[in-house]
Design an enzyme around this catalytic site. Structure first.
Site, PDB file in Angstrom:
ATOM      1  N   GLY A 180       0.820  -1.204   0.000  1.00  0.00           N
ATOM      2  CA  GLY A 180       0.000   0.000   0.000  1.00  0.00           C
ATOM      3  C   GLY A 180       0.854   1.254   0.000  1.00  0.00           C
ATOM      4  N   HIS A 181       1.895   1.251  -0.840  1.00  0.00           N
ATOM      5  CA  HIS A 181       2.785   2.402  -0.929  1.00  0.00           C
ATOM      6  C   HIS A 181       3.608   2.317  -2.215  1.00  0.00           C
ATOM      7  CE1 HIS A 181       5.389  -0.641   1.024  1.00  0.00           C
ATOM      8  NE2 HIS A 181       6.339  -0.073   0.297  1.00  0.00           N
ATOM      9  N   ALA A 182       4.326   3.401  -2.471  1.00  0.00           N
ATOM     10  CA  ALA A 182       5.316   3.465  -3.553  1.00  0.00           C
ATOM     11  C   ALA A 182       6.575   4.069  -2.957  1.00  0.00           C
ATOM     12  CB  ALA A 182       4.804   4.332  -4.709  1.00  0.00           C
ATOM     13  N   ARG A 205       2.484  -0.542  -4.938  1.00  0.00           N
ATOM     14  CA  ARG A 205       2.394  -1.988  -4.787  1.00  0.00           C
ATOM     15  C   ARG A 205       1.541  -2.360  -3.584  1.00  0.00           C
ATOM     16  NH1 ARG A 205       7.879  -1.446  -3.484  1.00  0.00           N
ATOM     17  NH2 ARG A 205       7.610   0.053  -5.130  1.00  0.00           N
TER      18      ARG A 205
END
Length: 130
Positions: free
Chosen positions: A47-49, A94
């Site tokens: 839940g981040h990049a 992702r």
């Protein structure tokens, strides 16, 4: 999309296989290693990049899905072999899901943990890449 499946060199032996990740396998020096395990099948991780960090994900045991998003395209990659991993470059959102029982996700990162390298809000991610 700036992702790629990389086959990890292996030595096959009747006593068991040996997978080897050395400097020529990844396009960066490994600066951080961590792994996820005992993840419930209904849980979502990621839940981040990352702005600058690249990561290489390997399913050492079991399987899980990696949902990657570059802002234009969304792709689901299932990792389920310990001799294949997913290289994720910068500015790719992702999410990891659908962990099988006993799954272990190894992550080889191009840098140490730096909170300011993370984009944790999806709207901020979309704005940053456009």
């Amino acid at each position: 999309m700036n992702i790629r499946i990389i086959e990890i060199p292996k030595i096959e032996d009747y006593r068991g296989n040996l997978a080897i990740i050395e400097k020529e396998v990844l396009p960066y020096e490994i600066k951080r290693v961590y792994y996820l395990y005992d993840v419930p099948s209904t849980a979502h991780r990621g839940g981040h990049a990352h702005k600058e960090q690249m990561e290489f994900l390997v399913a050492l045991s079991g399987s899980f899905d990696v949902i990657v998003n570059d802002g234009n395209q969304i792709e689901k990659v299932t990792l389920n072999k310990p001799n294949k991993g997913l290289l994720i470059h910068t500015n790719i959102w992702r999410e990891l899901e659908n962990f099988s029982s006993g799954a272990v996700c190894l992550v080889l990162a191009s840098d140490v943990y730096k909170e300011d390298d993370y984009i944790r809000d999806y709207e901020e991610f979309v704005n940053a890449i456009s």
